[in-house]
Scaffold this motif. Sequence first.
Motif, PDB file in Angstrom:
ATOM      1  N   ASN A 118       0.839  -1.206   0.000  1.00  0.00           N
ATOM      2  CA  ASN A 118       0.000   0.000   0.000  1.00  0.00           C
ATOM      3  C   ASN A 118       0.872   1.254   0.000  1.00  0.00           C
ATOM      4  O   ASN A 118       2.110   1.150   0.029  1.00  0.00           O
ATOM      5  N   TRP A 119       0.256   2.422  -0.041  1.00  0.00           N
ATOM      6  CA  TRP A 119       1.015   3.669  -0.194  1.00  0.00           C
ATOM      7  C   TRP A 119       1.999   3.887   0.958  1.00  0.00           C
ATOM      8  O   TRP A 119       3.082   4.450   0.768  1.00  0.00           O
ATOM      9  N   ALA A 120       1.642   3.414   2.164  1.00  0.00           N
ATOM     10  CA  ALA A 120       2.550   3.609   3.309  1.00  0.00           C
ATOM     11  C   ALA A 120       3.878   2.892   3.055  1.00  0.00           C
ATOM     12  O   ALA A 120       4.928   3.322   3.544  1.00  0.00           O
ATOM     13  N   ASP A 121       3.857   1.815   2.268  1.00  0.00           N
ATOM     14  CA  ASP A 121       5.105   1.097   1.969  1.00  0.00           C
ATOM     15  C   ASP A 121       6.087   2.015   1.240  1.00  0.00           C
ATOM     16  O   ASP A 121       7.304   1.901   1.418  1.00  0.00           O
ATOM     17  N   VAL A 122       5.552   2.906   0.398  1.00  0.00           N
ATOM     18  CA  VAL A 122       6.434   3.812  -0.352  1.00  0.00           C
ATOM     19  C   VAL A 122       7.132   4.760   0.633  1.00  0.00           C
ATOM     20  O   VAL A 122       8.343   4.986   0.541  1.00  0.00           O
ATOM     21  N   GLY A 123       6.374   5.277   1.606  1.00  0.00           N
ATOM     22  CA  GLY A 123       6.977   6.141   2.632  1.00  0.00           C
ATOM     23  C   GLY A 123       8.008   5.377   3.458  1.00  0.00           C
ATOM     24  O   GLY A 123       9.095   5.883   3.763  1.00  0.00           O
ATOM     25  N   VAL A 124       7.666   4.140   3.812  1.00  0.00           N
ATOM     26  CA  VAL A 124       8.571   3.346   4.653  1.00  0.00           C
ATOM     27  C   VAL A 124       9.844   2.966   3.879  1.00  0.00           C
ATOM     28  O   VAL A 124      10.941   2.943   4.450  1.00  0.00           O
ATOM     29  N   ILE A 125       9.711   2.732   2.599  1.00  0.00           N
ATOM     30  CA  ILE A 125      10.932   2.453   1.805  1.00  0.00           C
ATOM     31  C   ILE A 125      11.842   3.673   1.859  1.00  0.00           C
ATOM     32  O   ILE A 125      13.050   3.560   2.086  1.00  0.00           O
ATOM     33  N   GLY A 126      11.265   4.875   1.682  1.00  0.00           N
ATOM     34  CA  GLY A 126      12.086   6.091   1.758  1.00  0.00           C
ATOM     35  C   GLY A 126      12.736   6.215   3.124  1.00  0.00           C
ATOM     36  O   GLY A 126      13.959   6.403   3.238  1.00  0.00           O
ATOM     37  N   TRP A 127      11.928   6.098   4.168  1.00  0.00           N
ATOM     38  CA  TRP A 127      12.465   6.310   5.522  1.00  0.00           C
ATOM     39  C   TRP A 127      13.465   5.214   5.916  1.00  0.00           C
ATOM     40  O   TRP A 127      14.615   5.510   6.278  1.00  0.00           O
ATOM     41  N   LEU A 128      13.039   3.955   5.818  1.00  0.00           N
ATOM     42  CA  LEU A 128      13.886   2.883   6.364  1.00  0.00           C
ATOM     43  C   LEU A 128      14.853   2.275   5.340  1.00  0.00           C
ATOM     44  O   LEU A 128      16.028   2.072   5.657  1.00  0.00           O
ATOM     45  N   VAL A 129      14.354   1.978   4.133  1.00  0.00           N
ATOM     46  CA  VAL A 129      15.249   1.330   3.154  1.00  0.00           C
ATOM     47  C   VAL A 129      16.323   2.325   2.704  1.00  0.00           C
ATOM     48  O   VAL A 129      17.516   2.022   2.715  1.00  0.00           O
ATOM     49  N   ASP A 130      15.882   3.540   2.329  1.00  0.00           N
ATOM     50  CA  ASP A 130      16.892   4.530   1.943  1.00  0.00           C
ATOM     51  C   ASP A 130      17.733   4.932   3.152  1.00  0.00           C
ATOM     52  O   ASP A 130      18.928   5.208   3.010  1.00  0.00           O
TER      53      ASP A 130
ATOM     54  N   GLU B  33       8.698  12.382   5.533  1.00  0.00           N
ATOM     55  CA  GLU B  33       7.692  13.457   5.485  1.00  0.00           C
ATOM     56  C   GLU B  33       6.337  12.901   5.049  1.00  0.00           C
ATOM     57  O   GLU B  33       5.292  13.271   5.581  1.00  0.00           O
ATOM     58  N   ALA B  34       6.354  11.961   4.089  1.00  0.00           N
ATOM     59  CA  ALA B  34       5.086  11.358   3.643  1.00  0.00           C
ATOM     60  C   ALA B  34       4.437  10.596   4.802  1.00  0.00           C
ATOM     61  O   ALA B  34       3.213  10.643   4.995  1.00  0.00           O
ATOM     62  N   LEU B  35       5.268   9.919   5.599  1.00  0.00           N
ATOM     63  CA  LEU B  35       4.728   9.160   6.740  1.00  0.00           C
ATOM     64  C   LEU B  35       4.214  10.100   7.829  1.00  0.00           C
ATOM     65  O   LEU B  35       3.161   9.840   8.442  1.00  0.00           O
ATOM     66  N   LEU B  36       4.931  11.207   8.069  1.00  0.00           N
ATOM     67  CA  LEU B  36       4.468  12.184   9.070  1.00  0.00           C
ATOM     68  C   LEU B  36       3.079  12.700   8.687  1.00  0.00           C
ATOM     69  O   LEU B  36       2.203  12.850   9.544  1.00  0.00           O
ATOM     70  N   THR B  37       2.890  12.939   7.384  1.00  0.00           N
ATOM     71  CA  THR B  37       1.575  13.418   6.913  1.00  0.00           C
ATOM     72  C   THR B  37       0.506  12.359   7.183  1.00  0.00           C
ATOM     73  O   THR B  37      -0.569  12.667   7.692  1.00  0.00           O
ATOM     74  N   MET B  38       0.826  11.100   6.874  1.00  0.00           N
ATOM     75  CA  MET B  38      -0.164  10.033   7.117  1.00  0.00           C
ATOM     76  C   MET B  38      -0.460   9.880   8.607  1.00  0.00           C
ATOM     77  O   MET B  38      -1.592   9.612   8.998  1.00  0.00           O
ATOM     78  N   MET B  39       0.555  10.060   9.439  1.00  0.00           N
ATOM     79  CA  MET B  39       0.362   9.909  10.894  1.00  0.00           C
ATOM     80  C   MET B  39      -0.479  11.055  11.469  1.00  0.00           C
ATOM     81  O   MET B  39      -0.978  10.962  12.581  1.00  0.00           O
ATOM     82  N   GLY B  40      -0.638  12.138  10.700  1.00  0.00           N
ATOM     83  CA  GLY B  40      -1.537  13.221  11.120  1.00  0.00           C
ATOM     84  C   GLY B  40      -2.933  13.009  10.551  1.00  0.00           C
ATOM     85  O   GLY B  40      -3.800  13.866  10.679  1.00  0.00           O
ATOM     86  N   GLY B  41      -3.167  11.867   9.901  1.00  0.00           N
ATOM     87  CA  GLY B  41      -4.448  11.616   9.228  1.00  0.00           C
ATOM     88  C   GLY B  41      -5.407  10.762  10.053  1.00  0.00           C
ATOM     89  O   GLY B  41      -5.428  10.837  11.287  1.00  0.00           O
ATOM     90  N   THR B  42      -6.152   9.911   9.376  1.00  0.00           N
ATOM     91  CA  THR B  42      -7.195   9.100  10.019  1.00  0.00           C
ATOM     92  C   THR B  42      -6.566   7.893  10.738  1.00  0.00           C
ATOM     93  O   THR B  42      -5.389   7.566  10.499  1.00  0.00           O
ATOM     94  N   ASP B  43      -7.371   7.226  11.545  1.00  0.00           N
ATOM     95  CA  ASP B  43      -6.872   6.017  12.227  1.00  0.00           C
ATOM     96  C   ASP B  43      -6.450   4.962  11.207  1.00  0.00           C
ATOM     97  O   ASP B  43      -5.461   4.251  11.401  1.00  0.00           O
ATOM     98  N   ALA B  44      -7.210   4.895  10.116  1.00  0.00           N
ATOM     99  CA  ALA B  44      -6.884   3.889   9.089  1.00  0.00           C
ATOM    100  C   ALA B  44      -5.509   4.195   8.474  1.00  0.00           C
ATOM    101  O   ALA B  44      -4.704   3.286   8.222  1.00  0.00           O
ATOM    102  N   GLN B  45      -5.235   5.480   8.254  1.00  0.00           N
ATOM    103  CA  GLN B  45      -3.930   5.846   7.669  1.00  0.00           C
ATOM    104  C   GLN B  45      -2.796   5.526   8.647  1.00  0.00           C
ATOM    105  O   GLN B  45      -1.744   5.012   8.259  1.00  0.00           O
ATOM    106  N   LYS B  46      -3.045   5.829   9.931  1.00  0.00           N
ATOM    107  CA  LYS B  46      -2.002   5.525  10.940  1.00  0.00           C
ATOM    108  C   LYS B  46      -1.749   4.020  10.994  1.00  0.00           C
ATOM    109  O   LYS B  46      -0.598   3.569  11.107  1.00  0.00           O
ATOM    110  N   ALA B  47      -2.828   3.256  10.891  1.00  0.00           N
ATOM    111  CA  ALA B  47      -2.671   1.789  10.950  1.00  0.00           C
ATOM    112  C   ALA B  47      -1.886   1.286   9.735  1.00  0.00           C
ATOM    113  O   ALA B  47      -1.088   0.339   9.842  1.00  0.00           O
ATOM    114  N   MET B  48      -2.095   1.934   8.581  1.00  0.00           N
ATOM    115  CA  MET B  48      -1.332   1.530   7.380  1.00  0.00           C
ATOM    116  C   MET B  48       0.162   1.748   7.607  1.00  0.00           C
ATOM    117  O   MET B  48       0.998   0.922   7.220  1.00  0.00           O
ATOM    118  N   VAL B  49       0.505   2.883   8.227  1.00  0.00           N
ATOM    119  CA  VAL B  49       1.929   3.178   8.462  1.00  0.00           C
ATOM    120  C   VAL B  49       2.521   2.127   9.408  1.00  0.00           C
ATOM    121  O   VAL B  49       3.580   1.545   9.135  1.00  0.00           O
TER     122      VAL B  49
END
Length: 336
Positions: free
Chosen positions: A138-150, A188-204
């Motif tokens: 899902n989209w959170a994977d793209v943020g996590v690749i940037g944060w953790l993989v990169d 930054e993409a993950l920070l934005t999601m973590m300021g969103g809905t519960d579903a978005q936080k759960a995806m992260v």
Amino acid sequence: MYTQSFNVQDSTGLKSVTPPAVENPEAQARFDQKIDADGKIEPQDWMPDGYRKTLVRQISQHAHSEIVGMLPEGNWISRAPSLKRKAILIAKVQDEGGHGLYLYSAAETLGTSRGQMLDALHSGKAKYSSIFNYPTLNWADVGVIGWLVDGAAISNQIPLCRCSYGPYARAMIRVCKEESFHQRQGYEALLTMMGGTDAQKAMVQDAVNRWWWKCLAMFGPPDADSPHSAQAMRWGIKRISNDDLRQKFIDATVPQARVLGVTLPDPDLKWNEERQHHDYGQIDWDEFWSTVNGNGPCNKERLATRVKAHNDGQWVRDAALAYSSKQLNKTLKDAA
Ligand code: BYC
């Protein structure tokens, strides 16, 4: 965030190595002197065969990782949630392609052609980073690749800017600058999601849970089981061991996770006052080796996509070669 500092303990757990046979004692002495003085070896310099082979192996694997690494995130370009995110992701994936090209060029200076390296990748003989054999769900994977993989890649690559082989070290300087942007856009993409809905936080959180352990394995096997580390460190190719880099990455990431508001999926992860580092749990090395050896969830798909892209691009290479030979013939005719 990720520094050049060498504030890690000396690596005492490295596998011992038998020094390679000396092929040319005089040239070897000059080479050793340069390595001991922390100088740079350049393509025209004499180098031991083992040094050349180690570099071709590592740099070509690194190049393949960049190119195959375009695929998991590339899958999300058409599904990015906004124009801004799409533009950032296109730029990032394109950067990874560029990194692959600098690295293939660096390896070519050692006398191995790009065609040979690509054949080794396409036939499954060459390795690329284990991390790219897992799916992006899902989209959170793209943020996590940037944060953790990169983030893991930068930790590993910053010391490579000081690698003893000049062309590799110089390529890594630009790569690291670009990876730094990649890491920040992901966070930054993950920070934005973590300021969103519960579903978005759960995806992260779900994406962090799935990627954390795989990122720790990216640094390679424990020092005691790493066949190449001791010699590569003696030659100034690797500057910090697999375990020390892994530790540095964990120590840097724990506070970032706290700011983000996610937990890291390791019940044994805790600060050790005495060591001044975090303790952490057991990495599943059986799963790592199974993935490295071709049996991860996406190995076959990744390789098939790469081979198809290469074959589909044959007409472009043919056209470029035909054009350059036409130009050469014209120049020769004009000069006659
Ligand atoms: N995955 O003795 P060791 C990126 C292999 S991409 C697969 O520790 P070494 C990005 C190793 O090759 C950047 N294989 O070896 C792109 C060796 O096998 P062979 C990726 C692994 O070479 C897109 C065997 O295990 N970074 O940033 O001293 C989007 C024994 O290991 C792995 C690089 O490539 C692995 N994780 O150390 C986002 C960095 N780990 O060759 C991001 C450059 C180990 O004997 N490479 N193996 O068959 C290195 O720094 C080193 O090669 C390693 C391994 C630390 C990876």
